[in-house]
Design a protein around this motif. Structure first.
Motif, PDB file in Angstrom:
ATOM      1  N   ARG A 217      25.333 -54.466  -1.081  1.00  0.00           N
ATOM      2  CA  ARG A 217      25.876 -53.236  -1.654  1.00  0.00           C
ATOM      3  C   ARG A 217      25.039 -52.688  -2.800  1.00  0.00           C
ATOM      4  N   GLN A 218      24.051 -53.447  -3.260  1.00  0.00           N
ATOM      5  CA  GLN A 218      23.199 -52.939  -4.337  1.00  0.00           C
ATOM      6  C   GLN A 218      21.728 -52.954  -3.943  1.00  0.00           C
ATOM      7  N   GLU A 219      21.452 -52.865  -2.640  1.00  0.00           N
ATOM      8  CA  GLU A 219      20.065 -52.965  -2.202  1.00  0.00           C
ATOM      9  C   GLU A 219      19.282 -51.671  -2.359  1.00  0.00           C
ATOM     10  N   THR A 220      19.931 -50.551  -2.665  1.00  0.00           N
ATOM     11  CA  THR A 220      19.195 -49.299  -2.838  1.00  0.00           C
ATOM     12  C   THR A 220      19.043 -48.914  -4.304  1.00  0.00           C
ATOM     13  N   ARG A 221      19.430 -49.810  -5.195  1.00  0.00           N
ATOM     14  CA  ARG A 221      19.311 -49.514  -6.623  1.00  0.00           C
ATOM     15  C   ARG A 221      19.136 -50.822  -7.375  1.00  0.00           C
ATOM     16  N   ASN A 222      18.655 -50.720  -8.596  1.00  0.00           N
ATOM     17  CA  ASN A 222      18.556 -51.908  -9.436  1.00  0.00           C
ATOM     18  C   ASN A 222      19.966 -52.340  -9.828  1.00  0.00           C
ATOM     19  N   GLY A 223      20.321 -53.537  -9.430  1.00  0.00           N
ATOM     20  CA  GLY A 223      21.684 -53.986  -9.649  1.00  0.00           C
ATOM     21  C   GLY A 223      21.761 -55.176 -10.572  1.00  0.00           C
TER      22      GLY A 223
END
Length: 452
Positions: A217-223
């Motif tokens: 769920r956070q693979e498209t942004r720095n999480g």
């Protein structure tokens, strides 16, 4: 700002995070269109477009669910198991088609190369395919029996609810985990009509799915590093549960009467003539097991012949009951050797130590099979852990999109060795090997058609 992650892009129910997505501030993903690419690249055919929509290489992660569920019931796979595999494949692909239909607007902005945004497949066609595949999956489940249909129906409902409503909510990972667990229960229900025995295996597979979906769920942004760390902890727990436990200093299958099991005493190879009990007498425990009528018959026979020497063949034990001779001498003193053997007085040397020869052979074979199963479980457990530990660790150190996507991909690939380990955990060595063989096939076909 990137749109929320769709957690069914890879591996269907397993996870399927969208790896390789194009978005603001990111380089185009694999297969993404760049200026002028329409001129340089030939338009793919319809068959390839459907292969991309349905993500056909991801199908190799599906049969292992059903086979692991069947193995959990300790039953052999049968024709109903095959029907359950067909049902599972149809419902899985229904979720794939429905996912792209539901995300068609989002894909038009972020993944214009996908089949629906690129115009290669119309939205109505994708929705029709999802409905038809769902109907086919439920029909096959009904053919497998009412118990299978009772599991397939909520599985189909979970797939549709996830794609249409739950995907971008906190309940999304839970729904994905529930779908995988239900798919495993489908195999158990179809094979034997009982699903309860497979609940522990379904819980383990669902835990893995929950962990990887949360990371995706956070693979498209720095999480945050917390999801990868939680996935690492879940992997460690699952590896511990599916790995056989071996006591220190003992083999994996020490059986009664075999070396390595101190409770059973020595075996023949450990005995020497000096330590072997005298062949003319048996232990007090064996004498206690001889029926009283057998002792009375021996005494009566001795009295009728008037042979005092015969009575020497009977020795009085501390408990006041006579202990009988065994073997040829037992026969000469009124106790046939065959009857002596049937009443706890075996005639072989192995039987002298409480392990008849035939039973020793059977026990040795069982121990060998148990050792082979334990070795297979250990190998598959190690393969599962090795697939995901390093990518999770890297994503925890640096939760950037590329490393997170790599961790998600590793989690998807780890599904197959986990399924195989669950099958081996239930004693199905052949099924475990069949599931494990799907891993290289999936990797091979993924080079031709992306699963993302």
């Amino acid at each position: 700002m990137s749109a929320p992650v769709s957690s069914s892009r890879v591996g269907g129910w397993l996870i399927g995070a969208r790896t390789g997505r194009s978005g603001p501030g990111r380089a185009p993903g694999r297969g993404a269109e760049t200026p002028g690419s329409a001129v340089r690249t030939r338009r793919p055919g319809r068959a390839r477009a459907w292969a991309e929509l349905l993500r056909l290489p991801a199908l190799f992660t599906v049969p292992g669910d059903v086979l692991a569920g069947a193995a959990a019931t300790s039953a052999r796979a049968n024709s109903r198991t095959l029907l359950a595999i067909g049902s599972s494949l149809c419902l899985y692909e229904a979720g794939m088609a429905l996912n792209d239909w539901a995300d068609r607007t989002e894909d038009a902005a972020e993944r214009p190369h996908r089949p629906i945004p690129s115009g290669r497949i119309r939205p109505a066609e994708a929705l029709t395919a999802a409905c038809a595949l769902t109907a086919a999956g439920l029909t096959l489940a009904a053919r497998a029996g009412r118990p299978a249909l009772a599991v397939a129906a909520p599985l189909a409902a979970t797939v549709w609810a996830y794609d249409l409503a739950l995907k971008h909510t906190p309940a999304g990972p839970v729904a994905m985990a529930a779908a995988r667990g239900l798919d495993l229960l489908l195999g158990a229900a179809a094979t034997t009509g009982r699903a309860r025995e497979a609940i522990p295996s379904a819980a383990l597979l669902g835990t893995h799915t929950l962990a990887v979906t949360t990371v995706s769920r956070q693979e498209t942004r720095n999480g945050s590093p917390l999801p990868p760390l939680a996935a690492l902890a879940a992997t460690a727990l699952l590896t511990r549960l599916i790995t056989p436990r071996l006591p220190a200093g003992r083999g994996p299958a020490a059986a009664p009467g075999l070396a390595g099991n101190p409770a059973s005493g020595p075996i023949d190879s450990d005995l020497s003539p000096s330590t072997t009990p005298a062949p003319t007498q048996i232990t007090q425990a064996a004498a206690e097991a001889v029926p009283r009528r057998l002792v009375g018959a021996a005494v009566s026979a001795a009295a009728s012949r008037g042979a005092r020497g015969t009575l020497r063949g009977l020795r009085t034990t501390p408990a006041g009951r006579p202990a009988l001779m065994r073997g040829p001498r037992a026969a000469t003193h009124g106790l046939p050797a065959t009857r002596a053997a049937t009443h706890g007085l075996p005639a072989t040397r192995a039987a002298t130590h409480g392990l008849p020869a035939t039973r020793a052979t059977t026990t040795a074979g069982t121990a060998l099979r148990t050792s082979a199963t334990a070795a297979l479980r250990t190998t598959l457990s190690a393969a599962y852990a090795a697939t995901v530990v390093r990518p999770y660790f890297h994503a925890a150190l640096n939760p950037s999109p590329p490393l997170t996507q790599r961790a998600v991909g590793s989690g998807i690939r780890a599904t197959i060795p986990l399924q195989a380990a669950l099958a081996a955990r239930s004693g199905a060595r052949t099924g475990a090997l069949l599931v494990a063989a799907l891993a290289p096939l999936g990797r091979k076909f993924a080079r031709k058609v992306s699963v993302t």
